[in-house]
Design a protein around this motif. Structure first.
Motif, PDB file in Angstrom:
ATOM      1  N   TRP A 110      14.632  56.729  39.300  1.00 41.00           N
ATOM      2  CA  TRP A 110      14.625  57.076  37.838  1.00 41.00           C
ATOM      3  C   TRP A 110      15.007  56.323  36.993  1.00 41.00           C
ATOM      4  O   TRP A 110      16.022  55.699  36.811  1.00 41.00           O
ATOM      5  N   ALA A 112      16.240  55.730  33.685  1.00 36.40           N
ATOM      6  CA  ALA A 112      16.871  56.576  32.693  1.00 36.40           C
ATOM      7  C   ALA A 112      17.227  55.606  31.719  1.00 36.40           C
ATOM      8  O   ALA A 112      16.975  54.526  31.755  1.00 36.40           O
ATOM      9  N   ALA A 113      17.435  56.278  30.276  1.00 37.24           N
ATOM     10  CA  ALA A 113      17.506  55.576  29.338  1.00 37.24           C
ATOM     11  C   ALA A 113      18.509  54.477  29.271  1.00 37.24           C
ATOM     12  O   ALA A 113      18.458  53.326  28.553  1.00 37.24           O
ATOM     13  N   ARG A 154      10.083  59.173  34.952  1.00 36.04           N
ATOM     14  CA  ARG A 154      10.707  59.048  33.494  1.00 36.04           C
ATOM     15  C   ARG A 154      11.430  60.419  33.371  1.00 36.04           C
ATOM     16  O   ARG A 154      11.273  61.295  34.143  1.00 36.04           O
ATOM     17  N   THR A 155      12.252  60.559  32.298  1.00 40.54           N
ATOM     18  CA  THR A 155      12.954  61.721  31.980  1.00 40.54           C
ATOM     19  C   THR A 155      12.029  62.823  31.984  1.00 40.54           C
ATOM     20  O   THR A 155      12.203  63.860  32.387  1.00 40.54           O
ATOM     21  N   ILE A 201      24.460  59.726  31.800  1.00 38.64           N
ATOM     22  CA  ILE A 201      23.205  60.103  31.183  1.00 38.64           C
ATOM     23  C   ILE A 201      23.275  60.294  29.737  1.00 38.64           C
ATOM     24  O   ILE A 201      24.069  61.000  29.173  1.00 38.64           O
ATOM     25  N   ASP A 204      20.738  63.093  24.765  1.00 43.06           N
ATOM     26  CA  ASP A 204      19.324  63.567  24.529  1.00 43.06           C
ATOM     27  C   ASP A 204      18.591  63.938  25.832  1.00 43.06           C
ATOM     28  O   ASP A 204      17.913  64.763  26.054  1.00 43.06           O
ATOM     29  N   GLU A 205      18.965  63.088  27.085  1.00 42.22           N
ATOM     30  CA  GLU A 205      18.204  63.370  28.242  1.00 42.22           C
ATOM     31  C   GLU A 205      19.128  64.760  29.151  1.00 42.22           C
ATOM     32  O   GLU A 205      18.106  65.463  29.566  1.00 42.22           O
TER      33      GLU A 205
END
Length: 244
Positions: A110, A112-113, A154-155, A201, A204-205
């Motif tokens: 993943w 992630a941001a 992606r998310t 995390i 916003d995710e």
């Protein structure tokens, strides 16, 4: 315990047949593991076939095994899927290795941001590396099924998955414990564990995942590293679903 090796020939081999290991697998068997003639070993194809056999010839270039028995192991259901955020150093690789040894059925990298590691330009190389780690860990653990390593997610991909699977996001601030919800998956849906990167995390995710149907859960009162959280969660699931 007999040494275990993986080869595509195991998919169709029957008792009385001879299976031949060549290349890296033969070198590993003969030069690294020092397998010897008449030694009992097991073979698999990584997709449920499980063979027992005796070594009849062993050199670094070729190892022959006479098959003495065959079993078929059904695919686990429900599947345990680890969504592992990319992490710096080798932390994500350690997570993948441990989760494979402990029984995960599929792994999803993943982006992630907050992931420090970025695979944008090297996804193929990263996936190949993870698949090698998974294959070797599955052999070490004597697993009949080698976990799949899916493409980079992606998310938004995880949010869509939350609409069809039981997606459990490991979040230290969650009110629900994983032990309380681990046994709720009574159908064949995948049980998907989402592990964030080093910095956690992004809010916003988390919001997007919850809105999509995911549930936030925690393992306990402590905060685990990204390299150990997934392995701990797989252990909880394995116990709850009777695999252990």
């Amino acid at each position: 315990m007999a040494l275990h090796f993986v080869t595509d020939e195991a998919a169709s081999a029957q008792p009385g047949d001879t299976v031949t290991l060549t290349g890296a697998e033969a070198h590993h068997a003969a030069a690294v593991r020092r397998v010897r003639v008449d030694e009992a070993v097991t073979l698999g194809d990584g997709h449920g076939a499980w063979l027992s056999g005796l070594v009849t010839a062993a050199t670094p270039k070729q190892v022959d095994v006479r098959v003495t028995g065959r079993e078929e192991h059904p695919a686990p259901s429900p599947r345990f899927v680890l969504v592992q955020a990319l992490a710096k150093g080798d932390r994500d690789e350690l997570a993948v290795q441990a989760a494979t040894e402990l029984g995960v059925d599929a792994i999803v990298p993943w982006q992630a941001a907050r992931s420090v590691s970025r695979w944008d330009a090297k996804a193929d190389k990263g996936l190949a590396r993870w698949r090698t780690i998974v294959r070797e860990a599955a052999k070490q653990a004597h697993r009949a099924w080698i976990p799949d390593v899916e493409g980079v997610a992606r998310t938004a991909d995880l949010v869509r998955r939350a609409g069809t699977d039981l997606v459990l996001v490991l979040e230290p601030s969650a009110s629900d414990r994983l032990t309380a919800v681990a046994v709720e998956a009574s159908d064949d849906r995948d049980v998907v564990l989402v592990v964030g990167p080093e910095g956690g995390i992004a809010s916003d995710e988390l919001d997007a995942l919850v809105a999509g149907g995911a549930r936030l859960v925690r393992l306990g009162d402590t905060v685990l590293r990204t390299s150990t959280a997934g392995a701990a969660a797989i252990s909880v699931l394995s116990a709850a679903h009777g695999r252990w």
